[in-house]
Write an enzyme that holds these catalytic residues in place. Structure first.
Site, PDB file in Angstrom:
ATOM      1  CB  ALA A   1      -0.748  -0.188   1.265  1.00 53.93           C
TER       2      ALA A   1
ATOM      3  NE  ARG B   1      -4.614   6.033 -12.256  1.00 59.27           N
ATOM      4  CZ  ARG B   1      -4.519   4.707 -12.873  1.00 59.27           C
ATOM      5  NH1 ARG B   1      -5.219   4.328 -13.642  1.00 59.27           N
ATOM      6  NH2 ARG B   1      -3.566   4.004 -12.175  1.00 59.27           N
TER       7      ARG B   1
ATOM      8  N   GLY C   1       9.035  -1.149  -7.328  1.00 57.62           N
ATOM      9  CA  GLY C   1       8.294  -2.353  -8.075  1.00 57.62           C
ATOM     10  C   GLY C   1       7.765  -3.268  -6.996  1.00 57.62           C
TER      11      GLY C   1
ATOM     12  CG  ASP D   1      -4.592  -0.913  -5.329  1.00 56.69           C
ATOM     13  OD1 ASP D   1      -4.524  -2.223  -5.436  1.00 56.69           O
ATOM     14  OD2 ASP D   1      -4.226  -0.284  -6.261  1.00 56.69           O
TER      15      ASP D   1
ATOM     16  CG  ASN E   1     -48.255   8.330  23.768  1.00 57.92           C
ATOM     17  OD1 ASN E   1     -47.873   9.226  22.961  1.00 57.92           O
ATOM     18  ND2 ASN E   1     -48.913   7.525  23.098  1.00 57.92           N
TER      19      ASN E   1
ATOM     20  CB  ALA F   1     -47.296  15.248  17.282  1.00 61.37           C
TER      21      ALA F   1
ATOM     22  CG  ASN G   1     -29.796  17.714  23.649  1.00 61.02           C
ATOM     23  OD1 ASN G   1     -30.273  18.798  23.205  1.00 61.02           O
ATOM     24  ND2 ASN G   1     -29.177  16.932  23.437  1.00 61.02           N
TER      25      ASN G   1
HETATM   26  C1  UD1 Z   1       0.372  -5.498 -10.756  1.00 64.48           C
HETATM   27  C2  UD1 Z   1       0.879  -6.939 -11.434  1.00 64.48           C
HETATM   28  C3  UD1 Z   1       0.067  -7.351 -12.587  1.00 64.48           C
HETATM   29  C4  UD1 Z   1      -1.266  -7.617 -12.127  1.00 64.48           C
HETATM   30  C5  UD1 Z   1      -1.814  -6.245 -11.465  1.00 64.48           C
HETATM   31  C6  UD1 Z   1      -3.165  -6.517 -11.125  1.00 64.48           C
HETATM   32  C7  UD1 Z   1       3.365  -6.515 -11.007  1.00 64.48           C
HETATM   33  C8  UD1 Z   1       4.615  -6.532 -11.422  1.00 64.48           C
HETATM   34  N1  UD1 Z   1       2.540  -6.532 -11.636  1.00 64.48           N
HETATM   35  O1  UD1 Z   1       0.464  -4.488 -11.786  1.00 64.48           O
HETATM   36  O2  UD1 Z   1       0.800  -8.626 -12.891  1.00 64.48           O
HETATM   37  O3  UD1 Z   1      -2.043  -7.947 -13.333  1.00 64.48           O
HETATM   38  O4  UD1 Z   1      -1.082  -5.598 -10.605  1.00 64.48           O
HETATM   39  O5  UD1 Z   1      -3.793  -5.228 -10.785  1.00 64.48           O
HETATM   40  O6  UD1 Z   1       3.160  -6.928  -9.795  1.00 64.48           O
HETATM   41  N2  UD1 Z   1       3.236  -1.116  -4.806  1.00 64.48           N
HETATM   42  C9  UD1 Z   1       4.122  -0.723  -4.074  1.00 64.48           C
HETATM   43  N3  UD1 Z   1       5.275  -0.253  -4.228  1.00 64.48           N
HETATM   44  C10 UD1 Z   1       5.779  -0.441  -5.422  1.00 64.48           C
HETATM   45  C11 UD1 Z   1       4.995  -0.654  -6.385  1.00 64.48           C
HETATM   46  C12 UD1 Z   1       3.797  -1.112  -6.177  1.00 64.48           C
HETATM   47  O7  UD1 Z   1       3.412  -0.565  -2.698  1.00 64.48           O
HETATM   48  O8  UD1 Z   1       7.027  -0.326  -5.536  1.00 64.48           O
HETATM   49  C13 UD1 Z   1       1.906  -1.542  -4.523  1.00 64.48           C
HETATM   50  C14 UD1 Z   1       0.909  -0.342  -5.255  1.00 64.48           C
HETATM   51  O9  UD1 Z   1       0.513   0.753  -4.290  1.00 64.48           O
HETATM   52  C15 UD1 Z   1      -0.366  -1.231  -5.437  1.00 64.48           C
HETATM   53  C16 UD1 Z   1       0.352  -2.621  -5.967  1.00 64.48           C
HETATM   54  O10 UD1 Z   1       1.581  -2.542  -5.349  1.00 64.48           O
HETATM   55  O11 UD1 Z   1      -1.231  -1.434  -4.354  1.00 64.48           O
HETATM   56  C17 UD1 Z   1       0.508  -2.940  -7.609  1.00 64.48           C
HETATM   57  O12 UD1 Z   1       1.216  -1.919  -8.159  1.00 64.48           O
HETATM   58  P1  UD1 Z   1       0.776  -1.303  -9.345  1.00 64.48           P
HETATM   59  O13 UD1 Z   1       1.796  -0.424  -9.688  1.00 64.48           O
HETATM   60  O14 UD1 Z   1      -0.607  -1.039  -9.456  1.00 64.48           O
HETATM   61  O15 UD1 Z   1       0.924  -2.683 -10.483  1.00 64.48           O
HETATM   62  P2  UD1 Z   1       0.311  -2.914 -11.632  1.00 64.48           P
HETATM   63  O16 UD1 Z   1       1.194  -2.273 -12.594  1.00 64.48           O
HETATM   64  O17 UD1 Z   1      -0.977  -2.737 -11.808  1.00 64.48           O
HETATM   65 MG    MG Z   2      -2.445  -1.588 -10.443  1.00 63.06          MG
END
Ligand code: UD1
Ligand code: MG
Length: 456
Positions: A12, A18, A83, A108, A363, A366, A372
């Protein structure tokens, strides 16, 4: 499976730009509960005893919120978003504690249900090293594709790295996976960032595990389970799905909803069998309704307890602390706050009862108002059993109406009334014979004179 220990790592750290919000995305609510708390609930229902939240954006606000809905969870800050694999590794300390199963989830993706998670964990119990939850979205664009061979998952390919052939695959990664704890860190540490986005992809552990001769499988969940929230339109879509599920659950548990699509539940609403809920009713947080109650149309109820066979509404507002005992009635355009309405008492029309007790079988006429609040403090009104409060009365708290007390309508009651007493709190009526007619004649001739003067 039940004896296997499980850690849920919930990602998270994302900004959620967005959502166009000052609040971190995963704290936006569905049915009154932050979406990430729904994820926590599902993880717990699937047997996770350890909870690790990976946070980044809005870390302080996140920590405060997490303290409320998951006080046992540990938070880990991912400083740079490199990532999903990198994010999971932010919780290295928790993962290295030696859990049997690691459930990686996204904060999410709030509609994931416990059965889908349990099915993935089951695969680990049967010997898989990784079990990925897949789904078939209406359009696979943007999702990682699941590449299978002979019942085994051999790779997850991110959209940007897919060949034209691979893009045609409809079976996609929901983003949630179960990883055997004994392999998790070893697999995650091997992930690199040599891909189109230059990120450390969690999804790469599928191929890495395969190369090590470990078993990797995919399970399938419904599209709803995998719905990810990126903007407020998707938030509303998730809310609608959640509400539809909850309404169905209520109906199957014996609650009649005449127009289910117009009734809104909170994440924690409790409602007993044989209760009838008419159209357009809103349940805020903290509502408990026993069996056999009638909730009439357009009622707004939060933080209230309603005992069996009560009658509420139409157009009633029950606010926090409203406590209706058996067979109590709160009717149209009445508001009840922090007050007990004892058994069989009736508050039927256009009334405000706040910081009060209405005794059994009393009772309330109305337009009664418990006054209060003096602008600084709240005061209590106690109305005894069987009392009768005449219409349009103001009860200026603190004040007590004794058992069987009788209040004349239109009274302003500022002093307590003993049991069985009658209290008038208004000026005595004066009736003057013939005076009405006299006034009418006087007013009519004055009006005629003015009209004549204007015409001249
Ligand atoms: C990811 C998956 C994809 C899948 C999709 C489903 C990977 C590489 N890809 O892609 O295969 O189909 O979700 O929705 O996993 N987050 C972090 N730190 C980071 C990156 C991400 O906390 O460095 C969290 C984001 O806040 C989010 C979740 O990981 O809650 C997924 O990241 P997001 O960037 O949305 O991945 P997708 O590109 O949607
Ligand atoms: Mg995503």
């Amino acid at each position: 499976m039940s004896q296997r220990t499980c850690l849920s790592v919930i990602l998270a750290a994302g900004e959620g730009t967005r959502m166009k919000s000052a609040m971190p995305k995963v704290l936006h609510a569905i049915a009154g509960l932050p979406m990430v708390a729904h994820v926590v609930k599902a993880a717990e229902a699937a047997g996770a005893t350890g909870l690790a939240l990976v946070i980044g954006h809005g870390a302080d606000e996140m920590r405060k919120a997490v303290q409320k809905f998951a006080p046992k969870a540990e938070s880990f800050v991912q400083e740079k978003r490199l990532g999903t694999a990198h994010a999971v590794l932010a919780a290295r300390e928790a993962i290295s504690k030696g859990y049997d199963d690691i459930l990686v989830m996204f904060g999410d993706t709030p509609l994931i249900d416990a059965q889908a998670l349990a099915a993935a964990r089951q695969k680990l119990a049967e010997g898989a090293a990784v079990a990925v939850i897949g789904f078939r979205p209406p359009s696979p664009t943007g999702y990682g594709r699941l590449i299978e061979k002979a019942g085994h998952l051999i790779a997850i390919r991110e959209e940007k790295d897919c060949s034209e052939q691979e893009k045609k695959i409809g079976f996609c990664n929901a983003g949630i996976m179960a990883v055997a704890g004994k392999h998790a860190l070893k697999l995650l540490d091997k992930v690199d960032n040599k891909n189109a986005k230059g990120e450390f992809y969690l999804t790469d552990i599928v191929e890495i595990a395969g190369a090590e001769g470990l078993d990797v499988v995919a399970t399938e969940a419904s599209f709803e389970n995998a719905l990810g929230i990126n903007n407020r339109a998707e938030l509303a879509e998730a809310e609608a799905i959640w509400q539809a599920r909850r309404r169905r659950e209520a109906m199957l548990a014996g609650v009649t909803l005449i127009a289910p699509e117009t009734v809104y539940f909170s994440h924690d609403t409790e409602i007993g069998a044989d209760t009838i809920v008419e159209p357009n009713v809103w349940f805020g947080p903290g509502v408990k309704i026993a069996s056999g109650a009638k909730i009439h149309a357009f009622s707004h109820i939060e933080g209230a307890t309603v005992a069996s066979n009560c009658d509420v509404g139409p157009f009633a507002r029950l606010r926090p602390g409203a406590d209706l005992k058996q067979k109590a009635k709160v009717g149209n355009f009445c508001e009840v706050k922090q007050a007990t309405i004892e058994e069989g008492a009736k508050v039927n029309h256009l009334t405000y009862i706040g910081d009060a007790r209405v005794g059994a079988a009393a009772n309330i006429g109305a337009g009664t108002v418990t006054c209060n609040y003096d602008g600084y403090s709240k005061f209590f009104t106690d109305i005894g059993e069987g009392a009768f409060v005449g219409s349009n009365s103001s009860l200026v708290a603190p004040v007590t109406i004794g058992k069987g007390g009788y209040i004349a309508s239109g009274s302003v009651i500022t002093e307590s009334v003993p049991d069985d007493a009658l209290a008038f709190g208004r000026a005595r009526q004066k009736t003057i014979p013939g005076k009405g007619k006299e006034l009418r004649e006087r007013f009519a001739s004055a009006a005629a004179a003015r009209k004549k003067a204007a015409a001249e």
